[in-house]
Design an enzyme around this catalytic site. Structure first.
Site, PDB file in Angstrom:
ATOM      1  CD  GLU A 260     -25.250 -46.602  43.803  1.00  0.00           C
ATOM      2  OE1 GLU A 260     -25.212 -46.128  42.641  1.00  0.00           O
ATOM      3  OE2 GLU A 260     -25.948 -47.584  44.099  1.00  0.00           O
ATOM      4  CG  HIS A 278     -26.002 -48.803  40.066  1.00  0.00           C
ATOM      5  ND1 HIS A 278     -26.486 -47.751  40.788  1.00  0.00           N
ATOM      6  CD2 HIS A 278     -27.028 -49.184  39.264  1.00  0.00           C
ATOM      7  CE1 HIS A 278     -27.738 -47.487  40.445  1.00  0.00           C
ATOM      8  NE2 HIS A 278     -28.085 -48.353  39.514  1.00  0.00           N
TER       9      HIS A 278
END
Length: 525
Positions: A260, A278
């Site tokens: 990420e 997220h």
């Protein structure tokens, strides 16, 4: 005056809390690492979310820093080991966004079941493809919940409201707690075989990394849907892609990714896959809650010394800290040792303090043992939350002090009762400061724990140690220390081996296949 820096975007009310309690506060969002390092020495406290990286370099420059507060659960952006070395307390807010994350998992389940993102895009493109988007009801379906902690328990409650049948896999879920939640506790393979939907709510650890991989997916029923709003890395993305493309997995949704920010995942563009960036904790209510909570926690610590939701220290006074520090190391090792070997539901934890340690304040030691024992499998457990989690799960925790003489001047014995039986491990301090394991399951042994350890149980037969040494040598893994113990000649034996580097899966399997081997587990400290 005590001074705090807010370096990530928090609710303005957090700064108000600091000011109202007489703490000077600066809000400086978007600092580069170099800019943060240049000013951090001015501050006693640091309030962050996920953007600020509290690295060893930052901590080295933080000459006055006493506490870091993370508004949220994950502390991947904080080097806790370095913070502990500098005497900086690290706190988080483990429950501030639990409801939000659980609701997002439910929303992702609906999105995957009804193909909502694809249907939305198609409809807004001027198409009307009713027959293309044949979905699946959640009603009466079986939901498999992997991890039944705080967030998982909320998901269970919401799913039951949707009239789903819920089964759960969680080694630390007691039968009593499962009954309270109204779930059927099952083993992982049974969950995989029975579930129509699978949702993950566990931390990313050595035990849970890749828990949903090709082998696991092969055990699921055709048409299963998989939801991950917990941690990237729990699902092997390449394996999930293959299963989606083959149609074995009917749909999947993920809020988290192996890397990420996820700018280029193998899952992007795969049919019936839903992705969000997220967003589990991204609601106005959750952001406000965690911001206010972290401000209160930092203020309490800086003004009164009170510790709440600390990840690297128990609640104790400064005077007690110096006396207990060596025992804290021993307690952490004993708990972690037992926790990494626990594979079934915990029923009881008993700690006996013998000799000189019995005259000290042992509560922080008990908290440390319980937290370290639970940490390998549970998310967001710390020395403050561990006793609460144990009570919620009906795990009986008891301690006893014996100032009587023992084999050593001081000793701590941890006895763990699981669904499969009882086992114990005991340790002492050499020279008053060096932790040693001195007894495992009633077998005397003397071992200092290193970073990478190999724990074996075997039949005590001639040639076994030689074969084991040859196997490790062929694997190119160097032995640092080798500790042995046994009940009697020819009976049960144990070995604790410190390695310079861990074994990979194939190497570990070869050790397991050695004749007379009963159990092999890699441990990390």
């Amino acid at each position: 005056m005590v001074k705090v820096l807010i370096s990530d975007k928090l609710s303005p009310k957090a700064a108000d809390i600091f000011r109202n309690r007489g703490i000077e506060v600066d809000t400086k969002v978007g600092l580069s690492p170099e800019e943060l390092i240049s000013i951090i020495g001015e501050y006693d406290g640091l309030a962050i979310r996920s953007a600020t990286k509290v690295t060893p370099e930052v901590l080295e420059a933080a000459t006055n820093l006493k506490v870091v507060g993370r508004a949220g659960i994950g502390v991947d952006n904080v080097n806790i080991d370095a913070a502990s070395g500098k005497g900086v307390v690290v706190m988080n807010t483990p429950h501030g966004n639990s409801i939000t994350t659980a609701e997002h998992a439910i929303a992702m389940m609906f999105a995957a079941a009804r193909q909502i993102p694809e249907a939305n895009a198609s409809t807004q493109a001027g198409k009307w493809e009713k027959s293309r988007f044949m979905g699946s009801e959640l009603n009466a379906k079986t939901l498999g919940v992997i991890g039944c902690g705080n967030i998982g328990a909320i998901v269970v409650d919401r799913a039951q409201g949707l009239k789903m049948k819920v089964i759960a896999f969680d080694p630390f879920l007691s039968p009593e707690r499962a009954n309270d939640l109204g779930v059927e506790k099952v083993e992982l393979d049974a969950l995989l075989a029975r579930a129509d939907f699978i949702t993950l709510h566990v931390p990313l650890t050595d035990q849970t990394r890749g828990i949903i991989n090709a082998e696991a997916i092969a055990k699921t029923k055709k048409g299963v849907r998989i939801i991950n709003c917990a941690r990237g890395g729990l699902v092997v993305e390449a394996d999930l892609k293959v299963a989606l493309e083959s149609g074995h997995v009917a749909g999947a949704a993920s809020d988290v990714f192996e890397v990420e920010p996820a700018k280029d995942s193998v899952l992007f563009g795969v049919p019936n896959f839903v992705a969000t960036p997220h967003l589990g904790a991204s609601t106005a209510e959750a952001q406000e809650n965690v911001a206010l909570q972290v401000a209160e926690q930092l203020s309490d610590y800086l003004l009164t010394g009170a510790v709440t939701n600390a990840l690297n220290m128990p609640s104790l006074t400064a005077e007690e800290s110096n006396k207990l520090q060596p025992y804290m190391m021993l307690s952490q090792q004993l708990g972690s040792f037992a926790g990494q070997l626990t594979r079934t539901g915990l029923k009881a934890i008993k700690i006996d303090y013998e000799g000189s340690v019995a005259s000290l304040n042992c509560r922080p030691l008990t908290q440390t043992i319980v937290a370290s024992l639970l940490a390998p499998i549970m998310d967001s457990v710390n020395v403050v939350s561990a006793p609460v989690i144990a009570r919620e799960r009906n795990i009986d925790v008891s301690e006893a002090k014996h100032e009587r003489d023992c084999d050593f001047q001081t000793m701590i014995r941890l006895t763990v009762t699981t669904e499969q039986g009882e086992r114990s491990v005991a340790g002492t301090l050499f020279g008053g400061k060096r932790p040693r394991i001195v007894n495992i399951k009633g077998i005397e042994i003397e071992a200092e724990l290193g970073k990478h350890m190999l724990y074996l149980t075997n039949e005590d037969t001639p040639g076994y140690i030689g074969a084991l040494g040859m196997q490790l040598g062929e694997a190119g893994v160097n032995i640092a220390t080798f500790h042995l113990g046994r009940t009697a000649p020819g009976q049960d034996a144990i070995a604790l081996i410190e390695l310079d580097s861990p074994l990979d899966a194939a190497q570990l399997e070869k050790v397991k296949q050695l004749p007379q081997t009963k159990q092999v587990t890699q441990l990390k400290f």
